[in-house]
Every structure is written in structure tokens, then in C-alpha cells.
Enzyme design. Structure first.
Site, PDB file in Angstrom:
ATOM      1  N   HIS A  43      90.914  18.376   9.259  1.00  0.00           N
ATOM      2  CA  HIS A  43      90.580  17.120   9.860  1.00  0.00           C
ATOM      3  C   HIS A  43      88.958  17.136   9.374  1.00  0.00           C
ATOM      4  O   HIS A  43      88.019  17.475  10.004  1.00  0.00           O
ATOM      5  CB  HIS A  43      90.015  17.196  11.414  1.00  0.00           C
ATOM      6  CG  HIS A  43      89.767  15.852  12.102  1.00  0.00           C
ATOM      7  ND1 HIS A  43      90.368  15.438  13.292  1.00  0.00           N
ATOM      8  CD2 HIS A  43      89.001  15.041  11.986  1.00  0.00           C
ATOM      9  CE1 HIS A  43      89.752  14.479  13.469  1.00  0.00           C
ATOM     10  NE2 HIS A  43      88.868  14.117  12.762  1.00  0.00           N
ATOM     11  N   GLU A  70      93.937  14.793   9.183  1.00  0.00           N
ATOM     12  CA  GLU A  70      93.358  13.807  10.519  1.00  0.00           C
ATOM     13  C   GLU A  70      92.274  13.559   9.996  1.00  0.00           C
ATOM     14  O   GLU A  70      91.498  13.998   9.315  1.00  0.00           O
ATOM     15  CB  GLU A  70      93.527  14.839  11.557  1.00  0.00           C
ATOM     16  CG  GLU A  70      94.707  15.512  12.054  1.00  0.00           C
ATOM     17  CD  GLU A  70      94.558  16.182  13.349  1.00  0.00           C
ATOM     18  OE1 GLU A  70      95.490  16.775  14.098  1.00  0.00           O
ATOM     19  OE2 GLU A  70      93.394  16.532  13.613  1.00  0.00           O
ATOM     20  N   THR A 100      84.147  17.098  18.762  1.00  0.00           N
ATOM     21  CA  THR A 100      85.520  17.121  18.565  1.00  0.00           C
ATOM     22  C   THR A 100      86.476  15.825  18.911  1.00  0.00           C
ATOM     23  O   THR A 100      85.634  15.012  19.699  1.00  0.00           O
ATOM     24  CB  THR A 100      86.187  18.354  19.257  1.00  0.00           C
ATOM     25  OG1 THR A 100      87.746  18.504  18.981  1.00  0.00           O
ATOM     26  CG2 THR A 100      86.071  18.124  20.745  1.00  0.00           C
ATOM     27  N   HIS A 190      95.351  19.188  20.904  1.00  0.00           N
ATOM     28  CA  HIS A 190      94.222  19.304  21.509  1.00  0.00           C
ATOM     29  C   HIS A 190      94.260  20.030  22.753  1.00  0.00           C
ATOM     30  O   HIS A 190      94.826  19.715  23.702  1.00  0.00           O
ATOM     31  CB  HIS A 190      93.672  17.761  21.615  1.00  0.00           C
ATOM     32  CG  HIS A 190      92.043  17.955  21.661  1.00  0.00           C
ATOM     33  ND1 HIS A 190      91.310  17.859  20.824  1.00  0.00           N
ATOM     34  CD2 HIS A 190      91.153  18.339  23.040  1.00  0.00           C
ATOM     35  CE1 HIS A 190      89.927  17.805  21.159  1.00  0.00           C
ATOM     36  NE2 HIS A 190      89.961  18.010  22.547  1.00  0.00           N
TER      37      HIS A 190
END
Length: 237
Positions: A43, A70, A100, A190
């Protein structure tokens, strides 16, 4: 069996803390695949505070399992994904200063934008997934924008798991059932961990993939990477 994709952002964070190449991100990714991981996730963020854009290019050359990138589809991110061409791109609406990811897409409000971005990636032969909350109306909206998959944002499940896991998972079961009815593939991620992953996987119909980074890397400090990966795989069976 649900596939395990390991997010290696935290490995890059540790590497960047000293400015060298320890730990070696590419070797860790290769080792994770050797331990049984069925995918590698990154990410990258615009400030490159953990994963660098060059990491995406380098990982593409060595990842033999599924490569998932991501991120928020700003133009720099779009250009990177089109250059690297991973097997999957996951669109996440995180702000530039987010520590995050902390929310899923409003697929109704952002319908036009998401449709355009998804078409761009699909025309390049890249499977698309979008990060969404467990809300059936949002799932309907995901179908409308043309995504291949959704990734269920599971923070609320993880937070509520130890209080009442049956209540915590209810909206995710409903969202998954709706996604199945619409023909959407289902990913999740997550705050999933060794504590809560098995109950989640057992109750979400047709869960294709989970993406886990922070918890797995943290658990591996005690368990070792090989052991941690295989404990996840065992729970996902």
C-alpha cells in the site's frame, strides 16, 4: 480455501527506519511465498513513508504469487499501477495524511469517479477491488461501478470481536450475502489477526482472500514469520 495475502508495508517501515536495506523487502516477500503465503500486498502512499514506488516495480519482478497493490487512486498511483500491472489493484479512499485506512468508499457518492478509474484498470487487464464498509447499499453501489471484487473493511468486526463476536460479524454476513447475490468477489482486511480470523472466515460465505499486514508482522516478532503464516493458513482452512 480463502487465500492469504501478506501486506509487507511494516517490513518497509522497519527498513526505512535505518536508511539501508535491512530487512530486505524483496527477500522477505520471497520467503513469505515460500512459507505458504498466496499473495503479496503493498500500500504505497504519496509520501513513500514505508513502501516506495520503486518497491512496487522491484516486487513485480520477483513475486510469483498474486501481487496486489492498494491505494488511493490519485494520478501518481494510477500511473504506477498501469506501469507495474499487478494481478489486482485495490482502491482505498485514504487521505494523504492518514496513518492507516479508516473508511470504505461511498460507492453512491463517488459512482462516476470510481466507474472511470475501474474502467481504466480493467481495460489494462487488471482485476479491481474496492475497499467498502459492510453496508448492503454500498455493496449495491459497488456492483454499479463495475468492480470485480469488494474488500470488506473489518475494523469494526475486530473491535467488537471480544465484546460480542456474533453481533460484530452480523453486518459482514449480510454484506457478503448481498455481494454473492450480485456476483461480486469478496476480499477482506484491516485488523484481522490470529485471534479473530478463523471465526470471520468460517462465517463469511465465499471469502476469496484476506490481506493481513500489521497483525501478522507483529505476531511474527514472537512466533516467527514461517510459523505465523502457517498459523493463518490453518485457521483459514
Amino acid at each position: 480455501m480463502t487465500k492469504l495475502s501478506v501486506n509487507v508495508n511494516k517490513i518497509a517501515t522497519l527498513r526505512n527506519a535505518r536508511g539501508g536495506n535491512v530487512p530486505d523487502l524483496l527477500k522477505v516477500a520471497t520467503d513469505l511465498e515460500g512459507f505458504g503465503a498466496q499473495g503479496i500486498t503493498i500500500h504505497p502512499r504519496p509520501d513513500e513513508r514505508h513502501i516506495r514506488y520503486q518497491d512496487a516495480r522491484d516486487l513485480k519482478k520477483i513475486v510469483k504469487s498474486e501481487f496486489n497493490i492498494e491505494g488511493n487512486p490519485v494520478q501518481k498511483f494510477i500511473d504506477l499501477v498501469l506501469e507495474v500491472k499487478p494481478e489486482q489493484v485495490t482502491l482505498v479512499p485514504d487521505s494523504v495524511d492518514a496513518i492507516t485506512s479508516n473508511a470504505g468508499w461511498d460507492t453512491i457518492k463517488h459512482k462516476e469517479f470510481l466507474t472511470d478509474v475501474i474502467n481504466t484498470f480493467k481495460n489494462a487487464g487488471i482485476r479491481t477491488s474496492i475497499f467498502v464498509d459492510a453496508n448492503t447499499k454500498i455493496i449495491d453501489g459497488a456492483k454499479a461501478v463495475g468492480t470485480d471484487r469488494i474488500e470488506l473493511y473489518t475494523e469494526s468486526y475486530a473491535t467488537g470481536y471480544f465484546l460480542n463476536k456474533e453481533n460484530a460479524i452480523k453486518p459482514f454476513i449480510e454484506a457478503a450475502k448481498r455481494a454473492n447475490e450480485l456476483g461480486l468477489g469478496i476480499n477482506a482486511g484491516h485488523d484481522l489477526s490470529l485471534d479473530n480470523i478463523q471465526f470471520f472466515a468460517q462465517n463469511i460465505p465465499n471469502l476469496l482472500e484476506v490481506s493481513i499486514g500489521h497483525a501478522l508482522i507483529s505476531e511474527a516478532l514472537y512466533l516467527g514469520l514461517d510459523n505465523a503464516v502457517n498459523m493463518y493458513l490453518h485457521r483459514l482452512k
